[in-house]
Structures are given as structure tokens and as C-alpha cells.
Design a protein around this motif. Structure first.
Motif, PDB file in Angstrom:
ATOM      1  N   GLN A   1      36.512  63.852  18.967  1.00 25.40           N
ATOM      2  CA  GLN A   1      37.178  63.813  20.270  1.00 25.40           C
ATOM      3  C   GLN A   1      36.851  62.580  21.102  1.00 25.40           C
ATOM      4  N   ASP A   2      35.731  61.905  20.836  1.00 24.95           N
ATOM      5  CA  ASP A   2      35.337  60.768  21.662  1.00 24.95           C
ATOM      6  C   ASP A   2      35.777  59.426  21.109  1.00 24.95           C
ATOM      7  N   VAL A   3      36.571  59.428  20.051  1.00 23.74           N
ATOM      8  CA  VAL A   3      37.152  58.164  19.578  1.00 23.74           C
ATOM      9  C   VAL A   3      38.090  57.627  20.663  1.00 23.74           C
ATOM     10  N   PRO A   4      38.022  56.345  20.994  1.00 24.53           N
ATOM     11  CA  PRO A   4      38.923  55.792  22.018  1.00 24.53           C
ATOM     12  C   PRO A   4      40.380  56.087  21.718  1.00 24.53           C
ATOM     13  N   GLY A   5      41.166  56.325  22.776  1.00 22.80           N
ATOM     14  CA  GLY A   5      42.553  56.761  22.621  1.00 22.80           C
ATOM     15  C   GLY A   5      43.379  55.901  21.700  1.00 22.80           C
ATOM     16  N   VAL A   6      43.208  54.580  21.773  1.00 22.23           N
ATOM     17  CA  VAL A   6      44.027  53.688  20.968  1.00 22.23           C
ATOM     18  C   VAL A   6      43.730  53.852  19.474  1.00 22.23           C
ATOM     19  N   LEU A   7      42.553  54.368  19.125  1.00 22.98           N
ATOM     20  CA  LEU A   7      42.156  54.518  17.721  1.00 22.98           C
ATOM     21  C   LEU A   7      42.338  55.942  17.191  1.00 22.98           C
ATOM     22  N   ARG A   8      42.758  56.854  18.040  1.00 22.68           N
ATOM     23  CA  ARG A   8      42.868  58.247  17.602  1.00 22.68           C
ATOM     24  C   ARG A   8      43.907  58.468  16.509  1.00 22.68           C
ATOM     25  N   PRO A   9      45.059  57.786  16.542  1.00 21.91           N
ATOM     26  CA  PRO A   9      45.997  57.961  15.418  1.00 21.91           C
ATOM     27  C   PRO A   9      45.363  57.599  14.073  1.00 21.91           C
ATOM     28  N   LEU A  10      44.558  56.524  14.055  1.00 20.82           N
ATOM     29  CA  LEU A  10      43.877  56.138  12.817  1.00 20.82           C
ATOM     30  C   LEU A  10      42.848  57.192  12.431  1.00 20.82           C
ATOM     31  N   ASP A  11      42.125  57.708  13.418  1.00 20.71           N
ATOM     32  CA  ASP A  11      41.110  58.734  13.146  1.00 20.71           C
ATOM     33  C   ASP A  11      41.754  59.979  12.544  1.00 20.71           C
ATOM     34  N   ARG A  12      42.910  60.379  13.089  1.00 19.11           N
ATOM     35  CA  ARG A  12      43.613  61.550  12.541  1.00 19.11           C
ATOM     36  C   ARG A  12      44.150  61.275  11.148  1.00 19.11           C
ATOM     37  N   LEU A  13      44.658  60.072  10.933  1.00 24.92           N
ATOM     38  CA  LEU A  13      45.186  59.716   9.622  1.00 24.92           C
ATOM     39  C   LEU A  13      44.094  59.782   8.552  1.00 24.92           C
ATOM     40  N   LEU A  14      42.907  59.310   8.881  1.00 28.14           N
ATOM     41  CA  LEU A  14      41.829  59.258   7.901  1.00 28.14           C
ATOM     42  C   LEU A  14      41.203  60.626   7.629  1.00 28.14           C
ATOM     43  N   CYS A  15      41.641  61.648   8.366  1.00 28.21           N
ATOM     44  CA  CYS A  15      41.213  63.009   8.019  1.00 28.21           C
ATOM     45  C   CYS A  15      41.711  63.397   6.630  1.00 28.21           C
ATOM     46  N   ARG A  16      42.776  62.734   6.167  1.00 29.83           N
ATOM     47  CA  ARG A  16      43.289  63.000   4.825  1.00 29.83           C
ATOM     48  C   ARG A  16      42.343  62.494   3.743  1.00 29.83           C
ATOM     49  N   TRP A  17      41.400  61.636   4.127  1.00 30.76           N
ATOM     50  CA  TRP A  17      40.396  61.091   3.208  1.00 30.76           C
ATOM     51  C   TRP A  17      39.031  61.540   3.732  1.00 30.76           C
TER      52      TRP A  17
END
Length: 242
Positions: free
Chosen positions: A212-228
């Protein structure tokens, strides 16, 4: 951060009783914990006996309690247990360290260890104790921050202490952030699954979750990498007692 059990050392117990240490599960953690629970309970027959180790404020397991299951919350922190009482859980002040849980062998259907394992002093004895109380075929749900999260790989390459890791309980040194997390052990996906397997569990599923504390601009990348999951922020493991 969870208000978890810590292995019985006085200084660590005092740390978790500090009023500045959060006892709330946090909405993100509570919701992912609830999703994991519902997935397992959907396959279960009848009422289940569930133990939430390091239950904190009991937010997620309180929701499950209202579905009719027997839920036991365990925590060292009296502050956490006071919050958890409102969810009508059976509560135990203690942990998985000696003398262990006051539960019989093979009497539990499901154990939740949600962002607690990183706080434990003796992870071997703790997982052995959970193996003892689980019935054969019982499930263990573990979530923990990932040492090898995608941003930690970059931070290490720059000589910066990884997020989630700790060198002191008195302050934050060498890494971003200001909150002392109290993490004593950190896991990669490979380390966590090998460790659970060695302790008598079969790892049935490993997923990733965002932080939850990943900066907003990087959250799409953080969610995408949940697949890995190997590079995800949070590791979610469903394991079965062999």
C-alpha cells in the motif's frame, strides 16, 4: 505492520506494547487475508476451527467469525487483544514460542500467519508448533513482505537497505521510511517455500500482492508484478500439513 508474536524476549514484547506501534491490521492486509480465507473455506465442509496467530485487531478474522466458524485470536500485545475483543473472537495472550499454544494436537483446521513470520525469533519452533496443532491436511496461510520485491532489487544494487528489513528496533537506518517495523527475518519466495516444505508442509499455491505504501505513480507496476510472485511486494502462500 502486524502486532505479532516474537519468541518471548522481554525487549521485543515491550516493543509491541509501545503505543506508537500500530495494532491495526490495515485495510489492505485485512482484505487480502479475508480473500485467502474465503478461498480455503469455500472448499471446506462444515464449521472450521481457525487460529489467527498475531491477530492484531482481528479485523479480517472477525468477518469470518460472523460466518459461523470458531476463531481463536492469538497475540502478545494486550493493546491488540483489547481491539480484537469487539469481534467476538476467542482470545489468547501468548505466542507460538514455549510453552506453545494451549491447543491439542491435530485440533485446528486452519492457521493464519499474516505478516507475522518476519517478526518471529525462532521460526523453526514456531512452524513446528503450528504443524502440531493442525490436523493432517489442515491449511496454513502465510503472508509476508518479499525480500526480493522488485524495488528491493534496485535498492540493493544502489547499496541501500531493502524496504521491510531492519537493523534496529530503535530507529530506521539505511533504508527509506520512518516506521520501525520490527522485522527479524526476511524471505524470498524460494526461501519461504523451501522452509515450509522442510517443516512438513506442502506448498499448494504462491501468489503476490501489492504494497500500500508504494508511490502512486508506481502502483500500476506493483500490481502488474503480482503476477510474478518472486518479485511481488508481498508473498501469499497456501500450504497444507502433510
Amino acid at each position: 505492520m502486524t502486532t505479532g508474536v516474537t519468541g518471548g524476549r522481554g525487549g521485543l514484547r515491550h516493543f509491541y506494547e509501545d503505543p506508537h506501534v500500530p495494532v491495526s491490521s490495515g485495510s489492505d492486509r485485512a482484505h487480502r487475508q479475508l480473500r485467502m480465507l474465503k478461498a480455503v473455506l469455500a472448499e471446506a465442509d462444515g464449521q472450521q476451527v481457525i487460529v489467527d496467530v498475531g491477530c492484531g485487531d482481528g479485523a479480517a478474522t472477525g468477518m469470518v467469525r460472523r460466518l459461523g466458524h470458531t476463531v481463536v485470536g492469538v497475540d502478545w500485545s494486550m493493546m491488540a487483544l483489547r481491539h480484537a475483543r469487539r469481534h467476538d473472537l476467542l482470545l489468547i495472550r501468548g505466542g507460538v514460542d514455549a510453552p506453545g499454544l494451549p491447543l491439542g494436537d491435530g485440533t485446528v483446521d486452519l492457521v493464519i500467519l499474516s505478516e507475522v513470520i518476519e517478526h518471529l525469533v525462532d521460526t523453526d519452533s514456531a512452524i513446528d508448533e503450528l504443524h502440531r496443532v493442525l490436523r493432517p491436511g489442515g491449511r496454513l496461510l502465510v503472508s509476508t513482505p518479499n525480500l526480493a520485491a522488485w524495488y528491493n532489487r534496485g535498492l540493493l544494487a544502489l547499496g541501500i537497505q531493502p524496504i521491510f528489513s531492519e537493523v534496529s528496533l530503535r530507529g530506521v537506518y539505511g533504508r527509506p521510511g520512518s516506521q520501525v517495523a520490527g522485522h527479524l527475518h526476511m524471505f524470498t519466495k524460494r526461501a519461504l517455500t523451501e522452509f515450509l516444505t522442510a517443516r512438513g508442509f506442502v506448498c499448494e499455491r504462491v501468489d503476490g500482492a501489492p504494497y500500500q505504501d508504494v508511490p502512486g505513480v508506481l502502483r500500476p507496476l506493483d500490481r502488474l508484478l503480482c503476477r510474478w510472485p518472486s518479485a511481488a511486494s508481498i508473498l501469499l502462500v497456501q500450504a497444507r500439513r502433510a
